[in-house]
Design an enzyme around this catalytic site. Structure first.
Site, PDB file in Angstrom:
ATOM      1  N   LYS A 109      23.258-105.845  -1.454  1.00  0.00           N
ATOM      2  CA  LYS A 109      24.263-104.868  -1.840  1.00  0.00           C
ATOM      3  C   LYS A 109      23.774-103.375  -2.004  1.00  0.00           C
ATOM      4  CE  LYS A 109      26.550-108.460  -4.340  1.00  0.00           C
ATOM      5  NZ  LYS A 109      26.774-109.186  -5.633  1.00  0.00           N
ATOM      6  N   GLN A 164      24.601-108.690 -11.920  1.00  0.00           N
ATOM      7  CA  GLN A 164      24.680-110.143 -11.029  1.00  0.00           C
ATOM      8  C   GLN A 164      24.702-111.259 -12.216  1.00  0.00           C
ATOM      9  OE1 GLN A 164      24.618-109.994  -7.649  1.00  0.00           O
ATOM     10  NE2 GLN A 164      24.833-112.125  -7.786  1.00  0.00           N
ATOM     11  N   ASP A 176      33.870-105.545  -9.698  1.00  0.00           N
ATOM     12  CA  ASP A 176      33.848-107.073  -9.329  1.00  0.00           C
ATOM     13  C   ASP A 176      35.224-107.607  -9.844  1.00  0.00           C
ATOM     14  OD1 ASP A 176      31.691-107.990  -8.009  1.00  0.00           O
ATOM     15  OD2 ASP A 176      30.413-108.463  -9.839  1.00  0.00           O
TER      16      ASP A 176
END
Ligand code: NDP
Length: 300
Positions: A55, A99, A122
């Site tokens: 990412k 994460q 997200d």
């Protein structure tokens, strides 16, 4: 016998990443602002390390500013929450991604609830989920379901009025995808069936009804050819590592769909790897640019 056209998710994702890079450059030219994303990585789960590294590389290539904050596995929940609050309050950072999975001393729902919804690229915060559910606009949807929507759109697969069967109801994939597909809008408007493990032996009856079948189960090659009607569009979200002694690594990745058999029945099919997977990062970049644009507009 049909032979499915195979969707090249890698190429499509590369196109989107290039579009985002160009749009971010224009945004910088007009505002002097570079989209900025912070990744928080707790501990050293090898898969999570790879995801965050990839990412970061994608953000770099898009011309974004980015930072990875790595903290040890024994980090207390309160310390992580403090870090999130600091990023929430930093006006130069537009996107924040923590994460998952997190170590057991940290409650994921506490983390999700504390994210500033406008930086939650997200799409996990209850405000984003709620706005998506009621079709209110100005939300962030999770990146994998967004990637599937984008893929269908770019492949010019009409969804309005068609029967989409999704197998899997997770908050990460199946559920938000059902919400996106059933939005009352010309780009969506699908008739959606959301199947899960309680379908049991009836699963095949459901999947054979699909015009578009989306598998997000996490079960290697669970969707077999007999479960697919001739001409169906089949999207495979699954990423499963299985043993393979013919490979030097001893393993390989397969999807939730029995690709070799289903390709003779589907009209359109995504491979694994190289299908939906690469789209997820592309949509994360898209969401981050949108976050930067929205936050900049708000301040003007
Ligand atoms: P989860 O394990 O959270 O959810 C799996 C879902 O599938 C559940 O709803 C489960 O039902 C359902 N399911 C499992 N087995 C069956 C079965 N035999 N019949 C019917 N339904 C079944 O998985 P995720 O949604 O997180 O991920 C799904 C897959 O997608 C995984 O392979 C994952 O690796 C992959 N993935 C890929 C991404 C990408 O970037 N391409 C991103 C995220 C995930 P129930 O709810 O009843 O348990």
């Amino acid at each position: 016998m049909t032979e499915a056209r195979v969707i090249d998710g890698k190429r499509m994702a590369a196109e989107i990443r290039e579009e985002v890079r160009r749009e971010a450059a224009q945004f910088f030219d007009t505002t002097g602002i570079r989209p900025r994303i912070v990744f928080i990585l707790v501990g050293n789960n090898p898969a999570s390390e790879v995801y965050v590294r990839n990412k970061g590389i994608a953000a770099e290539e898009a011309g974004f500013a980015h930072e990875t904050k790595s903290v040890p596995v024994e980090t207390e929940e309160s310390a992580l929450l403090d870090m999130i609050l600091a990023v929430n309050e930093d006006p130069a950072t537009h996107g924040l991604l923590v994460q998952f999975p997190l170590p057991q001393q940290i409650r994921e729902e506490r983390v999700i609830e504390l994210l500033a919804p406008e930086k939650d690229v997200d799409g996990f915060h209850p405000r984003n989920v709620g706005r998506l559910a009621i079709g209110m606009g100005n939300y962030f949807a999770p990146c994998t379901p967004l990637g599937v929507m984008e893929m269908l759109s770019r492949e010019r697969v009409p969804v309005a009025g068609r029967h989409v069967v999704i197998v899997g109801r997770s908050n990460l994939v199946g559920k938000p995808l059902a919400l996106l597909l059933s939005q009352k809008s010309p780009k969506a408007n699908a008739v959606v069936t959301l199947a899960h493990s309680a379908a049991g032996a009836k699963l095949g009856d459901l999947t054979r009804e699909a015009d578009i079948l989306i598998a997000a189960m996490g079960v290697p090659r669970a969707i077999t050819a007999d479960m697919v009607r001739e001409g169906t569009v089949v999207i495979d979200v699954g990423i499963n590592r299985i043993e393979d002694n013919t490979r030097a690594s001893g393993s390989r990745l397969v999807g939730d769909v029995d690709y070799d058999a289903v390709r003779h029945k589907a009209s359109l099919l995504t491979p694994v790897p190289g299908g939906v997977g690469p789209m997820t990062i592309a949509m994360l970049l898209r969401n981050t640019l949108t976050a930067a644009q929205r936050q900049t507009l708000k301040r003007q």
